[in-house]
Design a protein around this motif. Structure first.
Motif, PDB file in Angstrom:
ATOM      1  N   TYR A   1      48.987  40.995  89.447  1.00 24.65           N
ATOM      2  CA  TYR A   1      49.130  39.620  89.911  1.00 24.65           C
ATOM      3  C   TYR A   1      47.791  38.903  89.772  1.00 24.65           C
ATOM      4  CZ  TYR A   1      53.455  41.021  92.311  1.00 24.65           C
ATOM      5  OH  TYR A   1      54.708  41.483  92.609  1.00 24.65           O
TER       6      TYR A   1
ATOM      7  N   GLN B   1      45.731  35.698  91.599  1.00 23.57           N
ATOM      8  CA  GLN B   1      45.733  34.842  92.777  1.00 23.57           C
ATOM      9  C   GLN B   1      44.663  33.773  92.628  1.00 23.57           C
ATOM     10  OE1 GLN B   1      44.857  36.672  96.651  1.00 23.57           O
ATOM     11  NE2 GLN B   1      46.336  35.283  97.595  1.00 23.57           N
TER      12      GLN B   1
ATOM     13  N   GLY C   1      45.466  28.456  96.837  1.00 22.24           N
ATOM     14  CA  GLY C   1      46.619  27.578  96.995  1.00 22.24           C
ATOM     15  C   GLY C   1      47.787  27.875  96.073  1.00 22.24           C
ATOM     16  N   GLN C   2      47.680  28.930  95.264  1.00 28.90           N
ATOM     17  CA  GLN C   2      48.737  29.227  94.284  1.00 28.90           C
ATOM     18  C   GLN C   2      49.548  30.466  94.629  1.00 28.90           C
ATOM     19  OE1 GLN C   2      49.750  27.467  91.555  1.00 28.90           O
ATOM     20  NE2 GLN C   2      48.386  25.897  92.362  1.00 28.90           N
ATOM     21  N   GLY C   3      49.181  31.173  95.655  1.00 30.44           N
ATOM     22  CA  GLY C   3      49.910  32.388  95.955  1.00 30.44           C
ATOM     23  C   GLY C   3      49.657  33.451  94.907  1.00 30.44           C
ATOM     24  N   LEU C   4      50.629  34.340  94.750  1.00 30.02           N
ATOM     25  CA  LEU C   4      50.512  35.441  93.802  1.00 30.02           C
ATOM     26  C   LEU C   4      51.423  35.175  92.614  1.00 30.02           C
ATOM     27  CD1 LEU C   4      50.750  38.390  96.354  1.00 30.02           C
ATOM     28  CD2 LEU C   4      48.700  37.423  95.346  1.00 30.02           C
TER      29      LEU C   4
ATOM     30  N   LYS D   1      56.537  41.450  80.396  1.00 30.87           N
ATOM     31  CA  LYS D   1      55.773  40.267  80.744  1.00 30.87           C
ATOM     32  C   LYS D   1      56.283  39.671  82.043  1.00 30.87           C
ATOM     33  CE  LYS D   1      54.599  38.869  76.019  1.00 30.87           C
ATOM     34  NZ  LYS D   1      54.716  37.801  75.001  1.00 30.87           N
ATOM     35  N   GLY D   2      55.328  39.169  82.813  1.00 27.93           N
ATOM     36  CA  GLY D   2      55.675  38.418  84.004  1.00 27.93           C
ATOM     37  C   GLY D   2      55.695  36.940  83.698  1.00 27.93           C
ATOM     38  N   ASP D   3      55.371  36.130  84.699  1.00 29.75           N
ATOM     39  CA  ASP D   3      55.465  34.687  84.549  1.00 29.75           C
ATOM     40  C   ASP D   3      54.279  34.059  83.810  1.00 29.75           C
ATOM     41  OD1 ASP D   3      56.699  34.872  87.867  1.00 29.75           O
ATOM     42  OD2 ASP D   3      57.880  34.623  86.041  1.00 29.75           O
TER      43      ASP D   3
ATOM     44  N   PHE E   1      41.149  35.923  91.147  1.00 28.90           N
ATOM     45  CA  PHE E   1      41.221  37.179  91.873  1.00 28.90           C
ATOM     46  C   PHE E   1      42.432  37.942  91.347  1.00 28.90           C
ATOM     47  CE2 PHE E   1      40.165  40.112  94.945  1.00 28.90           C
ATOM     48  CZ  PHE E   1      41.058  40.264  95.988  1.00 28.90           C
TER      49      PHE E   1
ATOM     50  N   LEU F   1      44.955  41.185  91.422  1.00 32.92           N
ATOM     51  CA  LEU F   1      45.483  42.212  92.315  1.00 32.92           C
ATOM     52  C   LEU F   1      46.451  43.115  91.565  1.00 32.92           C
ATOM     53  CD1 LEU F   1      46.116  39.888  95.330  1.00 32.92           C
ATOM     54  CD2 LEU F   1      44.760  41.972  95.478  1.00 32.92           C
TER      55      LEU F   1
ATOM     56  N   PHE G   1      61.517  46.467  92.149  1.00 38.98           N
ATOM     57  CA  PHE G   1      60.816  45.306  92.694  1.00 38.98           C
ATOM     58  C   PHE G   1      61.087  45.151  94.185  1.00 38.98           C
ATOM     59  CE2 PHE G   1      58.200  42.689  90.205  1.00 38.98           C
ATOM     60  CZ  PHE G   1      58.580  42.792  88.879  1.00 38.98           C
TER      61      PHE G   1
ATOM     62  N   GLN H   1      55.650  46.793  98.105  1.00 41.15           N
ATOM     63  CA  GLN H   1      54.545  46.838  97.155  1.00 41.15           C
ATOM     64  C   GLN H   1      53.238  47.118  97.907  1.00 41.15           C
ATOM     65  OE1 GLN H   1      54.379  43.836  94.134  1.00 41.15           O
ATOM     66  NE2 GLN H   1      56.569  43.928  93.741  1.00 41.15           N
TER      67      GLN H   1
ATOM     68  N   PHE I   1      49.215  47.105  97.588  1.00 35.38           N
ATOM     69  CA  PHE I   1      48.209  46.425  96.791  1.00 35.38           C
ATOM     70  C   PHE I   1      46.867  47.148  96.820  1.00 35.38           C
ATOM     71  CE2 PHE I   1      50.078  42.383  95.519  1.00 35.38           C
ATOM     72  CZ  PHE I   1      51.215  42.348  96.290  1.00 35.38           C
ATOM     73  N   GLY I   2      46.164  47.044  95.713  1.00 33.16           N
ATOM     74  CA  GLY I   2      44.784  47.490  95.658  1.00 33.16           C
ATOM     75  C   GLY I   2      43.870  46.429  96.253  1.00 33.16           C
TER      76      GLY I   2
END
Lengths: 113, 111
Positions: free
Chosen positions: A35, A37, A40-43, A57-59, A88, A90, A98, A102, A104-105
């Motif tokens: 992900y 980050q 203000g944009q979230g993950l 692929k993700g978004d 940042f 993650l 899914f 989850q 996270f590191g």
């Protein structure tokens, strides 16, 4: 201790250079995720892998590449094609799907100068 | 595509006040998860809700999943300074579908 490790914590690179972020897990999880980050944009999902030697692929995959040669490892390469790489990053893993929890590191903060 | 909207984006409270963050989806969700990210840290899983109308409690935290499975809320009673952080909801339409995160609600608590 079981968990996810990401290294390094802070990374600085010059514009135009490729950089690879490390992600390792010893939780025996099948699925791993990357992900991004931004404030203000979230993950936002970059890439994910639900089994060794396969990834999707993700978004926001443009300008990024991954590999999944081992169950424990899911490195992310930020290429020079990524227009705004400073962020940042993650890494996370889950047992398989899914919808599983989850884990996270600690994240890598990449700054491109 | 699936979207998860979370409000408010920021919330400032005095210690001892209550706090609520809301999560809304444009589509029916199979489950919703909540995560907390402390300042400078990484997201940590709090809870997962699966059933329509489900309510779960963790000490001062109460989580709800709407009857239509399109919205959820996290309520903190009598906030403490240790509650500071960003709270994210994340929803999925099914086991093989991607988990979509809301943008989070950043909570600050004045002592």
């Amino acid at each position: 201790d079981g968990g996810i490790t990401q290294s390094p914590k802070y990374l600085f690179r010059k514009e135009g250079q490729n950089v690879t972020l490390s992600c390792e897990q010893n939780l025996n999880h099948d699925a791993m995720y990357w992900y991004r980050q931004d404030p203000g944009q979230g993950l936002r999902l970059i890439y994910y892998s639900q089994i060794v030697n396969d990834f999707q692929k993700g978004d926001i995959a443009e300008g990024y590449s991954v590999s999944r040669e081992k169950k424990e490892s899911f490195p992310l390469t930020v290429t020079s094609a990524q227009k705004n790489p400073t962020a940042f990053y993650l890494c996370a893993s889950s047992i398989g799907r899914f919808t599983d929890t989850q884990y996270f590191g600690p994240g890598t903060r990449l700054t491109v100068l | 595509g699936q979207q998860v909207m979370q409000i408010p984006q920021y919330q400032h409270v005095q210690e001892g006040e209550d706090f609520t963050t809301y999560c809304n989806s444009s589509t029916t969700l199979s489950n919703i998860q909540w995560y907390k990210q402390r300042p400078g840290g990484h997201p940590v899983f709090l809870i997962q809700l699966v059933k329509s109308g489900e309510v779960k409690k963790q000490k001062r935290l109460t989580f709800q999943f709407g009857e239509a499975k399109k919205n959820s809320s996290l309520h903190i009673t009598a906030t403490q300074t240790t509650d500071v952080g960003t709270y994210f909801c994340a929803g999925s339409q099914g086991g093989s579908e991607k988990l979509v995160f809301g943008k989070g609600t950043k909570l600050t608590v004045n002592p």
